[in-house]
Design a protein around this motif. Structure first.
Motif, PDB file in Angstrom:
ATOM      1  N   GLY A   1       0.790  -1.219   0.000  1.00 21.26           N
ATOM      2  CA  GLY A   1       0.000   0.000   0.000  1.00 21.26           C
ATOM      3  C   GLY A   1       0.824   1.271   0.000  1.00 21.26           C
ATOM      4  O   GLY A   1       0.282   2.365  -0.177  1.00 21.26           O
TER       5      GLY A   1
ATOM      6  N   ARG B   1      -0.986   2.085 -11.024  1.00 20.12           N
ATOM      7  CA  ARG B   1      -0.212   2.152  -9.784  1.00 20.12           C
ATOM      8  C   ARG B   1       1.174   2.760  -9.987  1.00 20.12           C
ATOM      9  O   ARG B   1       1.678   3.466  -9.123  1.00 20.12           O
TER      10      ARG B   1
ATOM     11  N   SER C   1       0.757   2.239  -4.282  1.00 19.06           N
ATOM     12  CA  SER C   1      -0.099   1.081  -3.971  1.00 19.06           C
ATOM     13  C   SER C   1       0.675  -0.219  -4.139  1.00 19.06           C
ATOM     14  O   SER C   1       0.210  -1.166  -4.788  1.00 19.06           O
TER      15      SER C   1
END
Length: 122
Positions: free
Chosen positions: A15, A67, A85
């Motif tokens: 994350g 991402r 992410s």
């Protein structure tokens, strides 16, 4: 031949974000397409992303779309990979690559960086 020097990478959390840089130097008559490959343990090296020499065209592997973002510096001899992410499956050695023949995306790599480890913990 183009010499590539990478920096960045290291340990990140799921994350989270990491940023890689790659600086190109050496004698060349043209600005190369550049990008990144990665190789995880026991797997083949795969292309992650590429950017054309003009900076106008980008390619992303499906696994990183949305991402990761690749960009060029103003002098065009440096590329950056912003990785957001992050997932544990992004763990790999990341290699900067250059292609002076412009066979986009990086189908004929002429130069490789030394590789930088990216490890994502869950």
């Amino acid at each position: 031949q183009v010499q590539l020097v990478e920096s960045g990478g290291g340990l990140g959390q799921a994350g989270g974000s990491l940023r890689l840089s790659c600086a190109a130097s050496g004698r060349t008559f043209s600005t190369p397409d550049m990008g990144w490959f990665r190789q995880a343990p026991g797997k083949e090296r795969e292309i992650v992303t590429a950017i054309s020499w003009t900076g106008d065209t980008r390619y992303y592997a499906d696994s990183v779309k949305g991402r990761f973002t690749i960009s060029r510096g103003n002098a065009k001899n440096t590329v950056y990979l912003q990785m957001n992410s992050l997932k544990p499956e992004d763990t790999a050695v990341y290699y900067c690559a250059a292609d002076i023949r412009w066979s986009f995306p990086l189908k004929n790599v002429d130069s490789w960086g030394q590789g930088t480890q990216v490890t994502v913990s869950s």
